[in-house]
Motif scaffolding. Structure first.
Motif, PDB file in Angstrom:
ATOM      1  N   LYS A 169       0.839  -1.193   0.000  1.00 49.92           N
ATOM      2  CA  LYS A 169       0.000   0.000   0.000  1.00 49.92           C
ATOM      3  C   LYS A 169       0.873   1.240   0.000  1.00 49.92           C
ATOM      4  O   LYS A 169       1.794   1.361   0.805  1.00 49.92           O
ATOM      5  N   GLY A 170       0.555   2.161  -0.935  1.00 45.36           N
ATOM      6  CA  GLY A 170       1.250   3.427  -1.016  1.00 45.36           C
ATOM      7  C   GLY A 170       0.343   4.560  -0.584  1.00 45.36           C
ATOM      8  O   GLY A 170      -0.817   4.337  -0.219  1.00 45.36           O
ATOM      9  N   PRO A 171       0.826   5.787  -0.659  1.00 45.50           N
ATOM     10  CA  PRO A 171       0.005   6.930  -0.251  1.00 45.50           C
ATOM     11  C   PRO A 171      -1.214   7.150  -1.140  1.00 45.50           C
ATOM     12  O   PRO A 171      -2.211   7.713  -0.693  1.00 45.50           O
ATOM     13  N   SER A 172      -1.146   6.695  -2.400  1.00 48.14           N
ATOM     14  CA  SER A 172      -2.271   6.931  -3.313  1.00 48.14           C
ATOM     15  C   SER A 172      -2.647   5.695  -4.117  1.00 48.14           C
ATOM     16  O   SER A 172      -3.367   5.794  -5.101  1.00 48.14           O
ATOM     17  N   PHE A 173      -2.162   4.537  -3.715  1.00 47.54           N
ATOM     18  CA  PHE A 173      -2.470   3.315  -4.465  1.00 47.54           C
ATOM     19  C   PHE A 173      -2.281   2.114  -3.548  1.00 47.54           C
ATOM     20  O   PHE A 173      -1.679   2.198  -2.468  1.00 47.54           O
ATOM     21  N   SER A 174      -2.800   0.992  -3.985  1.00 46.86           N
ATOM     22  CA  SER A 174      -2.554  -0.296  -3.328  1.00 46.86           C
ATOM     23  C   SER A 174      -2.464  -1.356  -4.412  1.00 46.86           C
ATOM     24  O   SER A 174      -3.075  -1.225  -5.481  1.00 46.86           O
ATOM     25  N   ALA A 175      -1.691  -2.383  -4.167  1.00 37.92           N
ATOM     26  CA  ALA A 175      -1.508  -3.456  -5.146  1.00 37.92           C
ATOM     27  C   ALA A 175      -1.572  -4.794  -4.424  1.00 37.92           C
ATOM     28  O   ALA A 175      -1.033  -4.942  -3.321  1.00 37.92           O
ATOM     29  N   GLN A 176      -2.254  -5.743  -5.042  1.00 34.84           N
ATOM     30  CA  GLN A 176      -2.362  -7.080  -4.493  1.00 34.84           C
ATOM     31  C   GLN A 176      -1.966  -8.106  -5.552  1.00 34.84           C
ATOM     32  O   GLN A 176      -2.300  -7.960  -6.721  1.00 34.84           O
ATOM     33  N   LEU A 177      -1.264  -9.131  -5.118  1.00 33.22           N
ATOM     34  CA  LEU A 177      -0.908 -10.247  -5.984  1.00 33.22           C
ATOM     35  C   LEU A 177      -1.339 -11.534  -5.286  1.00 33.22           C
ATOM     36  O   LEU A 177      -0.833 -11.867  -4.214  1.00 33.22           O
ATOM     37  N   ILE A 178      -2.307 -12.221  -5.896  1.00 31.60           N
ATOM     38  CA  ILE A 178      -2.794 -13.485  -5.348  1.00 31.60           C
ATOM     39  C   ILE A 178      -2.168 -14.617  -6.150  1.00 31.60           C
ATOM     40  O   ILE A 178      -2.271 -14.656  -7.375  1.00 31.60           O
ATOM     41  N   MET A 179      -1.511 -15.524  -5.457  1.00 30.57           N
ATOM     42  CA  MET A 179      -0.806 -16.615  -6.130  1.00 30.57           C
ATOM     43  C   MET A 179      -1.243 -17.966  -5.579  1.00 30.57           C
ATOM     44  O   MET A 179      -1.464 -18.128  -4.369  1.00 30.57           O
TER      45      MET A 179
END
Length: 224
Positions: A169-179
């Motif tokens: 999670k960043g100040p203006s975004f979030s990223a998820q990787l499901i494996m």
């Protein structure tokens, strides 16, 4: 000097289908992406899959190359014949090098309903086998997304055979990787350095040089 460009598609359709994985009841590791990259770096070119082993008894996390010979059932005779001669590379760190370490050690097989029942030693150790390429990409992004700063990465997991989640999670975004991870029932032949021996070696190094107690431990061993 060079510039690294990360091209990330943005979902425009709010009604599209997105993969999700429940975090309720999961164990969690929060760490610097550079620490995890340092663990995985020696393994990338040796094997497309890696085994990430979290041991709650000795409080160590191990990454090791995963070969077809590590699977409990081998259907390919050529792979089966070559498996004993393969070399394995392992890297290992103490949980002290992580920002946070929360391991679920109260699981009961009768309480964990689902298509993939937990292994018998789930309260002591979890082995996750996954493809390293995608995980490496997210970790590199997290390490470089903000200049002069570093985002932390969280890894949520249950046990082998259930999906794992990498999240940043960043100040203006979030990223998820499901494996996806390999079913733990196929890992009966997984060969690795004895965690007790690793813990003793780390303790010995700590007593000789207390200032280097948290240095990474790496080993290359023949698969026997």
């Amino acid at each position: 000097m060079f510039t690294v460009v990360h091209r990330i598609p943005v979902a425009q359709d709010a009604n599209r289908i997105l993969a999700t994985v429940p975090k309720e009841g999961a164990s969690e590791i929060i760490a610097s992406p550079r620490v995890l990259l340092k663990m995985l770096e020696p393994l990338y070119k040796k094997s497309p899959e890696v085994a990430f082993i979290i041991n709650n008894v000795y409080k160590i996390v191990t990454a090791t190359t995963f070969q077809h010979g590590d699977a409990h059932v081998l259907s390919n005779a050529l792979l089966n014949a070559s498996a004993p001669s393969l070399l394995k590379t392992e890297t290992c760190i103490s949980v002290e090098e992580l920002q946070e370490f929360e391991f679920r050690d109260d699981r009961n097989e009768s309480d964990e309903a689902g298509a993939v029942p937990p292994p018998t030693n789930v309260n002591h150790e979890v082995a996750l086998v996954f493809v390293a390429k995608e995980a490496k990409a997210l970790l590199q992004f997290a390490a470089q997304a903000i200049p002069n700063d570093e985002l932390l990465v969280s890894l949520s997991f249950h046990w082998g055979g259930k999906p794992m989640l990498l999240e940043v999670k960043g100040p203006s975004f979030s990223a998820q990787l499901i494996m996806a991870t390999l079913d733990h029932k196929l890992l009966g032949g997984l060969k690795r350095v004895n965690p007790e021996a690793v813990a003793e070696r780390r303790a010995s190094a700590s007593s000789r040089a207390p200032g280097n107690a948290n240095n990474d431990y790496a080993a290359v061993a023949a698969a026997s």
